[in-house]
Design a protein around this motif. Sequence first.
Motif, short mmCIF file in Angstrom:
data_model
loop_
_atom_site.label_atom_id
_atom_site.label_comp_id
_atom_site.label_asym_id
_atom_site.label_seq_id
_atom_site.Cartn_x
_atom_site.Cartn_y
_atom_site.Cartn_z
N VAL A 73 0.84 -1.20 0.00
CA VAL A 73 0.00 0.00 0.00
C VAL A 73 0.88 1.26 0.00
N THR A 74 2.01 1.19 0.72
CA THR A 74 2.93 2.32 0.75
C THR A 74 3.44 2.65 -0.65
N THR A 75 3.83 1.63 -1.41
CA THR A 75 4.32 1.84 -2.76
C THR A 75 3.24 2.42 -3.66
N LEU A 76 2.02 1.89 -3.55
CA LEU A 76 0.90 2.42 -4.34
C LEU A 76 0.66 3.89 -4.01
N SER A 77 0.74 4.22 -2.72
CA SER A 77 0.55 5.60 -2.30
C SER A 77 1.64 6.51 -2.86
N TYR A 78 2.89 6.02 -2.87
CA TYR A 78 4.00 6.81 -3.40
C TYR A 78 3.84 7.02 -4.91
#
Length: 247
Positions: A73-78
């Motif tokens: 989810v962190t990567t998608l957010s970035y």
Amino acid sequence: MDTSGTTRFGQTAQIPPLLEPKTVQPRERATDLLDALRTGPFEAALDSAVRASGLSLERIQHRLAERGVEISVTTLSYWRRGRSRPERPQSRQAVRLLEELLGVPTDGLVSLLGPRRPRGRWVNRDAAVLETEHLWREFESLPELLAELDSTNDGLLRVAAHDSYELDAQGAGARLTTRLALKAARDRVDRCVVVLRGEDPDTALPEFTDVRNARLGRLRSDRSVPLMVAELFLDRTLSEGGTTLIE
């Protein structure tokens, strides 16, 4: 005034309606998405596609995982905020699946990424600079570990590095002393992010001791490698061109 809306003098009072919060209609969202797909950049188009779909990032991550692509989810957010971009083959595969999941035309998002960036160690860089992501690019978990520390770029150029190893009686590594000469590539740089790899996944991860000219911040690790990413806060904030040495 009573609840009927009539005053005591028999005159009907006009009660203004409550203000309703403005909501974005699906047609507006679709228009925003088409505009973003036409003009870019990638992060704007992805953000519009996510909002138009009504799906949370957690749900999107789950659906990607169901199709065999693991993206945090962190990567998608970035990606959505433009703090990092899909570069690896697995990431580009994820973007193609995102197009399907979010109802985006084929290549609508991928085309905004353009060609993959050159992966050579010295591309468009000062010949004296060692770039962390490229030096460690074989470790799939590194981009996510860096993202958790909010750092794909700490603003420091690695001008020089010197490592000194000490072995124990059995010949195994017991201590590593690292000295880094650093130069700020922008103003107000106050931390350095370093990467360490352990010898064996079954042994303890390295511990930081005797840090000089900096203090230890957050740590993130992947024990399967084992790999560790550490945040070091510099003793002084550097302006662009400023240098420091940490150990």
